[in-house]
Scaffold this motif. Structure first.
Motif, PDB file in Angstrom:
ATOM      1  N   GLY A 177      39.241  39.487  38.301  1.00 14.92           N
ATOM      2  CA  GLY A 177      40.338  38.689  38.206  1.00 14.92           C
ATOM      3  C   GLY A 177      40.194  37.315  38.658  1.00 14.92           C
ATOM      4  N   THR A 178      41.150  36.368  38.700  1.00 13.41           N
ATOM      5  CA  THR A 178      41.309  34.880  39.095  1.00 13.41           C
ATOM      6  C   THR A 178      42.291  34.558  39.935  1.00 13.41           C
ATOM      7  N   ASN A 232      48.350  35.220  44.603  1.00 17.39           N
ATOM      8  CA  ASN A 232      48.094  36.541  43.527  1.00 17.39           C
ATOM      9  C   ASN A 232      47.223  36.277  42.717  1.00 17.39           C
ATOM     10  N   CYS A 233      46.353  37.705  42.100  1.00 15.90           N
ATOM     11  CA  CYS A 233      45.431  37.856  41.360  1.00 15.90           C
ATOM     12  C   CYS A 233      45.929  37.729  39.964  1.00 15.90           C
ATOM     13  N   THR A 234      45.136  37.427  38.852  1.00 17.75           N
ATOM     14  CA  THR A 234      45.427  37.583  37.495  1.00 17.75           C
ATOM     15  C   THR A 234      44.321  38.243  37.237  1.00 17.75           C
ATOM     16  N   CYS A 235      44.516  39.640  36.833  1.00 17.52           N
ATOM     17  CA  CYS A 235      43.332  40.466  36.669  1.00 17.52           C
ATOM     18  C   CYS A 235      43.058  40.444  35.214  1.00 17.52           C
ATOM     19  N   HIS A 236      41.554  40.633  34.868  1.00 17.21           N
ATOM     20  CA  HIS A 236      41.195  40.453  33.233  1.00 17.21           C
ATOM     21  C   HIS A 236      40.932  41.855  32.980  1.00 17.21           C
ATOM     22  N   CYS A 247      43.762  34.532  47.967  1.00 16.50           N
ATOM     23  CA  CYS A 247      43.678  35.786  47.256  1.00 16.50           C
ATOM     24  C   CYS A 247      43.074  37.049  48.102  1.00 16.50           C
ATOM     25  N   ASP A 291      45.351  32.734  41.784  1.00 16.30           N
ATOM     26  CA  ASP A 291      46.416  31.734  41.725  1.00 16.30           C
ATOM     27  C   ASP A 291      46.780  31.325  43.251  1.00 16.30           C
ATOM     28  N   CYS A 314      42.440  43.316  42.040  1.00 19.45           N
ATOM     29  CA  CYS A 314      41.968  43.811  40.771  1.00 19.45           C
ATOM     30  C   CYS A 314      40.771  44.593  41.049  1.00 19.45           C
ATOM     31  N   CYS A 345      40.104  38.459  44.528  1.00 23.79           N
ATOM     32  CA  CYS A 345      40.274  39.249  43.120  1.00 23.79           C
ATOM     33  C   CYS A 345      39.195  39.909  42.649  1.00 23.79           C
TER      34      CYS A 345
END
Length: 669
Positions: free
Chosen positions: A415-416, A423-427, A406, A418, A435, A410
């Protein structure tokens, strides 16, 4: 050359067998031996062929004790280290010669001669095929005696050589007589061979049993020993074949043999010294697996022999080499298999990576070193299976999906990542590919405000306010205390005496209830305000009106309609009699146009717009085709009539005035 070797063996045999009994071995009795040699030198020229011929050849040193010329047996090709001797072919018995483009050919036939030991030397043919020096055509006109041979090919046909044998080794049980001229034993019908020790039969093929033993079936010609079949015993190796049966057509022998293994010799014996030997027997070792259709069983050793496309103990494995695999990402894509696929290049191949089947399988190069396909998404380490029908090849853990990285990791901890997609999963309030941005509260209720993604703060626009610009200030603050503001919507709720966006207008209720479709209340005056198509206290009266329209002949056509129609809607229709007008066009509030079909007579015309309508009785007329339609409309005609009446009235009034004034004015028309 093979016949020269025969001579050498015969001579050696003679040297080893010399004893008190007078005999000589034979050379090719009754058979033709065609042997070619290079002539080294001739004794004179071609002319000698008519008397006596001697030719120098390389000869061997072997001799046999029969005849004065026995030491002249031909036994090899010329070599400088081998002594040369004259071979005296004897006086000519006959000769022929012929010319051709290939040179001169002469055939020499020797006389029959008899030596001192009663051994015969029989006919020997010698053919010279020589190409003379110089052009062949130059030799055609000269005499034979004048052509010298420098190098020729000589072909010998030895029909019979010296024979002095007296059948010393014949098998007496099968000998009927001895041919002293040839030295051969004369055998009975059951045997053959020099010594009558060979059974007069042959085995062409054998159907062999397995290593467990069983029936042996020999095929061939057994007709000459059929009469002694009861005395025939058969041994295979060291074992005896039991239950010997000859077929009635004398072409097969069947017997039963016990267990064994490997190649063995079959021996048929008649009990009187005559035998038949066959070396093509072996115990079959069946394969433990099915070899077909890509191989066959080698029953000598019990293993499968595979064809080019297959390998393995059962010939069910594809004959290919897989060295390495170029991986792809977890999202799938192009995969390259590197190795050697030449042996399977003509097969239709299927490739599976794990449980997923590849698509678009094809070779990447003309050397068949790279096989490629497209794989769907997946993850982890997988086996590769390549197959074609019943054939397959597998390699465990040969493929591994690659994971993505990523961007900026991230912006941890925002973020975390994947790794399956990269791709990032933002918090929380963070966003962006990595992120890296901070989201403003409520995204500033766009377009109510603008977000500063670095700080996460909103800049609100116009009447909006709040951390997320989520609130809206009401117009005029609702003219407090005339109304109350809803900051979520920015709308005022006015009291019973005020209206307006900001509750700024004093409210006067209309005396009459206005039509919901055609009128609204004017709170300033308390009256209904009607649209362009209605009138009345509640806008209940239609203002639609048809004043005039064109007449048209019976074939129909386009007509103009004059009147008042206001602002028409999309629901406008026009009906003439029972027919609907088509292609309605609105030019303004007073003029319409439409197309009407053929007809006749006088008809009503009705205009309908939503819930409003107007009908003009007998206003439309179809005219006969013979009747000319006046270009002056009815309205114009009516105007002319009214004008005439007004003019006459005006003239009459003027006349009356002057009549009373002058008393002498005459009225006229």
């Amino acid at each position: 050359m093979k016949y020269l070797l025969v001579y050498l063996h015969i001579l050696l045999f003679c040297l080893l067998k010399i004893n008190s009994q007078k005999y000589c071995t034979y050379s090719g009795v009754g058979e033709d031996y065609n042997i070619k040699f290079d002539v080294l030198q001739t004794n004179g020229g071609i002319g000698f062929l008519y008397s006596y011929l001697s030719v120098i050849f390389t000869t061997c040193n072997y001799t046999i004790p029969c005849g004065s010329n026995s030491n002249n047996v031909l036994c090899g090709s010329y070599h400088s280290t081998v002594p040369r001797k004259y071979l005296s072919l004897g006086f000519v018995n006959g000769s022929t010669h012929s010319y051709s483009k290939d040179g001169l050919m002469i055939t020499y036939i020797s006389q029959d001669t008899t030596n001192d030991n009663d051994c015969k030397r029989y006919t020997t043919n010698v053919i010279f095929q020589c190409r003379p020096d110089g052009d062949v055509s130059d030799s055609l006109d000269v005499g034979i005696d004048n052509i010298l041979i420098d190098s020729c090919i000589v072909e010998f046909t030895l029909y019979l050589r010296t024979v002095c044998q007296t059948c010393p080794n014949c098998l007496k049980t099968h000998q009927t007589s001895c041919n002293v001229k040839s030295g051969w034993c004369t055998c009975d019908g059951n045997t053959k061979g020099l010594n009558c020790d060979q059974l007069n039969a042959n085995i062409s093929s054998v159907l062999t049993p397995t290593i467990s033993g069983g029936d042996v079936i020999m095929s061939g010609d057994f007709s000459n020993i059929y009469n002694i079949s009861s005395s025939i015993t058969i041994s295979i190796g060291t074992s005896i074949c039991n239950s010997v049966i000859f077929s009635s057509n004398k072409s097969q022998i069947k017997c039963t043999i016990g267990a064994g293994e490997g190649d063995q010799q079959i021996k048929l014996s008649d009990g009187n010294g005559a035998t038949l030997i066959y070396d093509g027997f072996y115990y079959r070792a069946p394969c433990s697996v099915e070899c077909s259709p890509f191989g066959k069983c080698n029953d000598h050793v019990g293993n499968c022999i595979c064809n080019d496309v297959a390998i393995g103990t059962d010939c069910k494995t594809l004959n290919l080499q897989l060295d390495s695999v170029t991986p792809t990402f977890v999202t799938g894509g192009q995969v390259y298999l590197n190795g050697n696929f030449l042996n399977v290049k003509d097969l239709s191949l299927t490739i599976k990576i794990g449980d997923i089947e590849c698509s678009d399988v094809k070779f990447n190069d003309t050397n068949f070193k790279v096989l490629q396909c497209i794989i769907r998404k997946g993850e982890g380490i997988k086996d590769i299976i390549i197959s074609s029908g019943l054939l397959s090849f597998s390699k465990a853990k040969a493929f591994e999906y690659q994971y993505y990285k990523c961007p900026l990791n991230c912006s941890t901890p925002n973020g975390t990542c994947d790794n399956n997609t990269g791709n990032c999963t933002c918090h929380n309030e963070h966003f962006g590919n990595s992120c890296e941005f901070t989201r403003c509260p409520l995204d500033c209720s766009t377009p109510n405000g603008t977000c500063d993604n670095n700080t996460g703060n909103c800049t609100c626009h116009n009447e909006h306010f709040g951390n997320g610009c989520e609130f809206t200030q009401c117009p005029l603050y609702c003219s407090t205390p005339n109304g109350t503001c809803d900051i979520n919507s920015g709308i005022c709720t006015c009291d019973n005496e005020h209206i307006g966006n900001g509750c700024e207008i004093k409210f006067i209720e209309c005396k009459h209830k206005c039509s919901t479709k055609h009128g609204i209340c004017d709170n300033d005056s308390g009256n209904c305000k009607c649209d362009t198509q209605t009138k009345g206290l509640t806008c209940e009266e239609s203002r639609l009106l048809i004043e005039s329209l064109d007449s048209i002949n019976s074939k129909g056509g386009t007509i103009n309609i004059i009147g008042y129609f206001g602002n028409t809607t999309s629901l406008l229709t026009i009906k003439i009699g029972e027919s609907q007008c088509k292609n309605i066009k609105v030019f303004n509030e007073t003029t319409l146009k439409c197309d009407i079909g053929e007809g006749k007579g006088i008809h009503n015309i009705t205009i309908i717009d939503d819930d409003l309508s107007f009908t003009a009785i007998n206003k439309f007329q179809y005219l006969d085709e013979k009747t000319k339609i006046s270009k002056i409309s009815r309205g114009a005609i009516a105007g002319i009539v009214v004008g005439c009446v007004v003019a006459v009235s005006l003239i009459g009034s003027i006349a009356f005035y002057y009549h009373h004034k002058n008393k002498k004015v005459n009225l006229f028309f």
